[in-house]
Design a protein around this motif. Structure first.
Motif, mmCIF file in Angstrom:
data_model
loop_
_atom_site.group_PDB
_atom_site.id
_atom_site.type_symbol
_atom_site.label_atom_id
_atom_site.label_comp_id
_atom_site.label_asym_id
_atom_site.label_seq_id
_atom_site.Cartn_x
_atom_site.Cartn_y
_atom_site.Cartn_z
ATOM 1 N N GLU A 2 -31.180 -38.988 8.362
ATOM 2 C CA GLU A 2 -31.931 -37.638 9.151
ATOM 3 C C GLU A 2 -33.537 -37.996 8.584
ATOM 4 O OE1 GLU A 2 -29.537 -34.958 5.870
ATOM 5 O OE2 GLU A 2 -28.318 -34.954 6.047
ATOM 6 N N LEU A 3 -33.379 -36.621 9.261
ATOM 7 C CA LEU A 3 -35.316 -36.596 9.003
ATOM 8 C C LEU A 3 -35.487 -36.021 8.082
ATOM 9 C CD1 LEU A 3 -38.073 -36.466 9.841
ATOM 10 C CD2 LEU A 3 -37.430 -34.772 11.481
ATOM 11 N N GLU A 40 -37.125 -46.255 7.658
ATOM 12 C CA GLU A 40 -37.654 -44.905 7.360
ATOM 13 C C GLU A 40 -38.438 -44.574 7.537
ATOM 14 O OE1 GLU A 40 -36.708 -48.534 6.065
ATOM 15 O OE2 GLU A 40 -35.050 -48.189 5.736
ATOM 16 N N ARG A 87 -33.888 -41.565 17.452
ATOM 17 C CA ARG A 87 -33.857 -41.373 16.424
ATOM 18 C C ARG A 87 -33.463 -39.507 16.413
ATOM 19 N NH1 ARG A 87 -36.509 -44.420 12.455
ATOM 20 N NH2 ARG A 87 -37.575 -46.132 12.975
ATOM 21 N N PHE A 99 -37.359 -40.833 6.888
ATOM 22 C CA PHE A 99 -35.898 -40.940 7.904
ATOM 23 C C PHE A 99 -34.761 -41.409 6.517
ATOM 24 C CE2 PHE A 99 -38.349 -41.550 11.631
ATOM 25 C CZ PHE A 99 -37.772 -40.380 12.321
ATOM 26 N N CYS A 154 -35.503 -32.048 17.517
ATOM 27 C CA CYS A 154 -34.836 -32.789 16.247
ATOM 28 C C CYS A 154 -33.546 -32.644 16.922
ATOM 29 C CB CYS A 154 -34.378 -32.512 14.901
ATOM 30 S SG CYS A 154 -36.433 -32.467 14.819
#
Length: 472
Positions: A441-442, A402, A421, A437, A457
């Motif tokens: 997803e970021l 996370e 990532r 995260f 990304c």
């Protein structure tokens, strides 16, 4: 001609006539190289060689292959030349390793035990980049002399901190720990050579334990007075305040609680009756890699007591000094032979780093069974430089599914890359990065430094929701 026809069966045993014919040569070599020093022969004769017939039909036999490289770039030609030699070595090694793979789809895993007595950061940076690309890990190697417990402890502490600024020996987890594997310079662990010019510290076992060393990978070392009596096993040594505390110890065993101060992870010692010599896993110009050596390596039968179906084959090398043999067609053929013979039933091949091998040993000790691939990260997570790469000195503060928190320790243009990532990379004059995260997803990104920053990304990574979190 295919390797199946040119590579000898690694389980083939020498005939009695060949054994007898090789005795004079074997005796000469043992005397010439003082190979019996350390008194390991009685222990060798007591232990059983590998024999497939001792396993039940259909039993999978896992073979873990580890290369412990006493990695020693030369400093006599200058720092820049040393860095270039490391980069060219890594390029050649990666080219060779990409052609190979184990049962888990991984290429050969190299463990660079880098010499801290030559602290060239750019050399370790080059190795860290290879680590990030998936070809191995960096651990601690040291030549030292006339040390006391206090000076040895200080050197280890400073060294681990120094390596950690390249992402080595610092675990990628929520609260990173500084843990390392070790190889003693000149094999003089715990002043075991009884020569203060090669160590001097009679309490090196406890100094290593206190500094965060999870295991020693120095032995075997045939011909050295530091060679222990115990061989072909993994065992715990207990500090007794005298040189060579590791001469005896307690074998690692399934279901048995750990004991002692430090685990010694050994490679095989065997008598090679085919060639009239001794096999100790050395891959050097004087003992070149070759497919025929698989027989002696497997015969050592190194395993955790009670888990004989997990065999460990540790080779060792000075691959920088011996690059002509290690980065050669001979080594290429040896990898191919491993994949030919040890990656088909009943065998299953696993290329492992020192850390992964230790984790698998500890999993066996705890009673785990099945596929060793499941236990590569059993107790000690991967190092930081396996999951994050940075061109400047840096420090990992936290790493979870996370959250990632990284600090860049030197001013200047930085480039950070992240493995596996949705956030791939960040470039710019970065001082600190904190990314969050959720479900792949970021969802949050904080960057401190002097903008602008270039952020890359993966598609659909939630970049828009994170963009507002930039701090410049």
């Amino acid at each position: 001609m295919s390797l199946h026809l040119t590579s000898p069966d690694p389980e083939m045993r020498a005939s009695w006539s060949r054994t007898l014919s090789r005795l004079p040569l074997l005796a000469y070599r043992a005397l010439r190289w003082r190979a019996l020093r350390g008194g390991w022969l009685p222990e060798y004769l007591r232990r059983r060689r590998f024999d497939r017939r001792s396993f039940a039909p259909g039993q999978t036999i896992d073979v873990m292959v580890l290369t412990a490289d006493h990695y020693e770039p030369a400093k006599r030609f200058g720092d820049a030349a040393a860095v270039e030699s490391v980069r060219s070595w890594c390029a050649a090694y990666e080219k060779m390793a990409r052609k190979h793979g184990d049962a888990d789809g991984r290429p050969p895993q190299h463990t660079w035990f880098y010499r801290y007595d030559y602290p060239n950061r750019d050399c370790v940076q080059a190795l860290s980049e290879s680590v990030f690309r998936g070809f191995g890990e960096v651990e601690f190697h040291l030549h030292h002399d006339h040390d006391t417990h206090e000076t040895m402890a200080a050197t280890l502490r400073d060294g681990v901190n120094w390596f950690g600024r390249c992402g080595a020996m610092r675990t990628a987890e929520e609260r990173p720990r500084q843990l390392f594997g070790y190889v003693a310079g000149n094999s003089a662990l715990d002043n075991g050579a009884r020569d203060d010019s090669l160590s001097g510290c009679d309490t090196e076992i406890s100094a290593l334990r206190d500094a965060g060393c999870y295991a020693d990978f120095t032995f075997p070392s045939l011909g050295s007075p530091a060679q222990p009596r115990k061989c072909n096993t993994h065992y715990y040594a207990t500090e007794d305040g005298r040189p060579k505390s590791y001469h005896n110890g307690v074998d690692v065993e399934v279901g048995r609680a750990p004991s002692g101060d430090l685990l010694l992870f050994q490679g095989p010692i065997t008598v090679d009756w085919h060639m009239g010599g001794m096999e100790d896993g050395a891959l050097e110009n004087s003992s070149r890699p070759h497919p025929r050596r698989l027989a002696g390596l497997l015969a050592g039968n190194v395993h955790v007591t009670g888990r004989p179906e997990w065999i460990f084959v540790k080779t060792h090398t000075h691959a920088m000094q011996n690059r002509d043999s290690f980065l050669s067609a001979d080594m290429d053929a040896m990898y191919e032979a491993m994949e030919t013979w040890w990656n088909r039933p009943p065998f299953r091949l696993h290329y492992v780093t020192a850390r992964e091998a230790y984790n698998i040993v500890k999993a066996a000790e705890a009673g785990c069974s099945g596929d060793p691939n499941d236990y590569r990260d059993y107790l000690i997570p991967p190092p930081a430089n396996r999951v994050v790469s940075c061109n400047l000195p840096w420090l990992l503060h936290s790493y979870t599914p996370e959250r990632i928190h990284v600090e860049v320790l030197q001013e200047g243009p930085a480039r950070l890359e992240f493995a596996g990532r949705p956030l791939r990379s960040i470039a710019g004059r970065v001082r600190e990065v904190e990314a969050e995260f959720h479900d792949g997803e970021l969802i949050g990104l904080r960057i401190e430094g002097e903008g602008p920053f270039e952020v890359d990304c993966s598609e659909g990574a939630g970049m828009e929701s994170a963009r507002a979190a930039y701090a410049t």
